[in-house]
Design a protein around this motif. Structure first.
Motif, short mmCIF file in Angstrom:
data_model
loop_
_atom_site.label_atom_id
_atom_site.label_comp_id
_atom_site.label_asym_id
_atom_site.label_seq_id
_atom_site.Cartn_x
_atom_site.Cartn_y
_atom_site.Cartn_z
N GLN A 75 0.91 -10.81 2.90
CA GLN A 75 -0.48 -10.35 2.83
C GLN A 75 -0.64 -9.15 3.77
O GLN A 75 0.08 -9.03 4.75
N SER A 76 -1.63 -8.32 3.46
CA SER A 76 -1.94 -7.21 4.36
C SER A 76 -3.40 -6.83 4.20
O SER A 76 -4.01 -7.10 3.16
N ILE A 77 -3.94 -6.24 5.26
CA ILE A 77 -5.30 -5.68 5.19
C ILE A 77 -5.18 -4.16 5.33
O ILE A 77 -4.56 -3.66 6.27
N THR A 78 -5.75 -3.47 4.37
CA THR A 78 -5.75 -2.01 4.37
C THR A 78 -7.17 -1.53 4.68
O THR A 78 -8.13 -2.04 4.11
N THR A 79 -7.29 -0.58 5.60
CA THR A 79 -8.59 0.02 5.92
C THR A 79 -8.51 1.52 5.69
O THR A 79 -7.72 2.21 6.34
N ILE A 80 -9.31 1.99 4.73
CA ILE A 80 -9.34 3.42 4.39
C ILE A 80 -10.58 4.05 5.04
O ILE A 80 -11.70 3.53 4.88
N GLU A 81 -10.37 5.15 5.75
CA GLU A 81 -11.49 5.86 6.37
C GLU A 81 -12.31 6.56 5.28
O GLU A 81 -11.80 6.87 4.22
N PRO A 82 -13.61 6.82 5.58
CA PRO A 82 -14.41 7.58 4.61
C PRO A 82 -14.08 9.07 4.71
O PRO A 82 -13.80 9.57 5.80
N GLY A 83 -14.11 9.75 3.60
CA GLY A 83 -13.88 11.19 3.63
C GLY A 83 -13.52 11.73 2.25
O GLY A 83 -13.28 10.96 1.31
N THR A 84 -13.51 13.06 2.16
CA THR A 84 -13.08 13.71 0.93
C THR A 84 -12.20 14.90 1.26
O THR A 84 -12.31 15.49 2.34
N THR A 85 -11.33 15.23 0.34
CA THR A 85 -10.48 16.42 0.44
C THR A 85 -10.60 17.16 -0.88
O THR A 85 -10.21 16.62 -1.93
N GLY A 86 -11.18 18.36 -0.83
CA GLY A 86 -11.46 19.08 -2.07
C GLY A 86 -12.41 18.30 -2.97
O GLY A 86 -12.33 18.39 -4.20
N GLY A 87 -13.28 17.50 -2.36
CA GLY A 87 -14.23 16.70 -3.12
C GLY A 87 -13.68 15.34 -3.57
O GLY A 87 -14.44 14.48 -4.01
N GLU A 88 -12.35 15.19 -3.46
CA GLU A 88 -11.71 13.95 -3.92
C GLU A 88 -11.78 12.91 -2.80
O GLU A 88 -11.46 13.19 -1.64
N LEU A 89 -12.20 11.70 -3.17
CA LEU A 89 -12.38 10.65 -2.16
C LEU A 89 -11.05 10.23 -1.55
O LEU A 89 -10.03 10.15 -2.25
N TRP A 90 -11.08 9.92 -0.25
CA TRP A 90 -9.87 9.47 0.43
C TRP A 90 -9.38 8.17 -0.19
O TRP A 90 -10.19 7.32 -0.59
N MET A 91 -8.07 8.05 -0.20
CA MET A 91 -7.43 7.01 -1.02
C MET A 91 -6.06 6.66 -0.46
O MET A 91 -5.53 7.37 0.40
N THR A 92 -5.49 5.59 -1.00
CA THR A 92 -4.10 5.25 -0.68
C THR A 92 -3.17 6.09 -1.55
O THR A 92 -3.60 6.68 -2.55
N LYS A 93 -1.90 6.11 -1.17
CA LYS A 93 -0.92 6.85 -1.98
C LYS A 93 -0.90 6.32 -3.40
O LYS A 93 -0.87 7.07 -4.36
N GLY A 94 -0.90 5.00 -3.52
CA GLY A 94 -0.80 4.36 -4.84
C GLY A 94 0.67 4.15 -5.19
O GLY A 94 1.53 4.96 -4.84
N HIS A 95 0.93 3.03 -5.84
CA HIS A 95 2.32 2.72 -6.20
C HIS A 95 2.38 1.81 -7.41
O HIS A 95 1.39 1.19 -7.79
N GLN A 96 3.54 1.75 -7.98
CA GLN A 96 3.87 0.82 -9.05
C GLN A 96 4.83 -0.22 -8.46
O GLN A 96 5.59 0.11 -7.53
N HIS A 97 4.78 -1.46 -8.95
CA HIS A 97 5.79 -2.45 -8.55
C HIS A 97 6.97 -2.31 -9.49
O HIS A 97 6.81 -2.51 -10.70
#
Ligand SMILES: O=P(O)(O)OC[C@H]1O[C@H](O)[C@H](O)[C@@H](O)[C@@H]1O
Ligand SMILES: [Fe+2]
Length: 190
Positions: A75-97
């Protein structure tokens, strides 16, 4: 319990501090700064400027000591800060299993979104405290902070699932999430 137990893991209690969005005992923690998200935001120049301007922390992942090995259930807890880059919302890298295994997320704090993509279709789940988002096998997944405070979620996933980041760089995520005057919107992949 060592910082990162080696299998087989004996039964143990995990204290889940909902308010602090922490798991105790603690396993590994991971900090991802803007520079770690190269090639992920559509606006490369805005990304470069953010790296040059202090390279802010975009998100942190705090894990319990359950190891990422087959048949364990970390298990894990992820905390994403608020913000935008070029208008795009801050996000995780994203992955496939790599082996196409499922995962669940539980919203803890703030407002977010769970973007999923199977290579053809994308899906979006609005995440709030108490929402359980289900990620079926074969769907790449990325989390987005849609609000103006930190967004936290708990993830529970098969230990052998793995993280394939190259899949997202190659195939994209089907859509991107942007800040708008009234909230946020999804736009087609670019
Ligand atoms: O791995 P990322 O795409 O950067 O997402 C950040 C993290 O999100 C969730 O907590 C997942 O369970 C983690 O395995 C993942 O590492
Ligand atoms: Fe995952």
């Amino acid at each position: 319990m060592p910082a990162f137990a080696t299998p087989p893991v004996a039964p143990f209690a995990i204290s889940f501090d909902h308010e602090a969005a922490r798991l105790e005992p603690e396993g590994p923690t991971l900090t991802r700064r803007m520079s770690d998200l190269e090639g992920l935001f559509a606006d490369h120049e805005a990304w470069q400027a953010a790296v040059a301007d202090g390279d802010p922390v975009v998100y942190r992942v705090q894990s319990s000591p359950v190891p990422e090995v087959d048949r364990e259930l970390p298990q894990s807890i992820t905390t994403i800060e608020p913000g935008t880059t070029g208008g795009e919302l801050w996000m995780t890298k994203g992955h496939q299993h790599p082996n196409h295994q499922g995962e669940i997320y539980l919203g803890l704090h703030g407002a977010g979104g769970l973007l999923m993509y199977d290579g053809t279709r994308h899906e979006w789940i609005d995440m709030a405290p108490g929402t359980i988002g289900y990620i079926p096998p074969g769907w790449a997944h990325r989390s987005v902070n849609t609000g103006d405070e930190p967004y936290s979620f708990l993830a529970v996933y098969p230990g052998g699932a793995g993280h394939d980041y190259g899949w997202v760089l190659e195939h994209g995520m089907g859509a991107r999430a942007y800040r708008t005057a009234s909230g946020h919107e999804l736009r087609p992949w670019s």
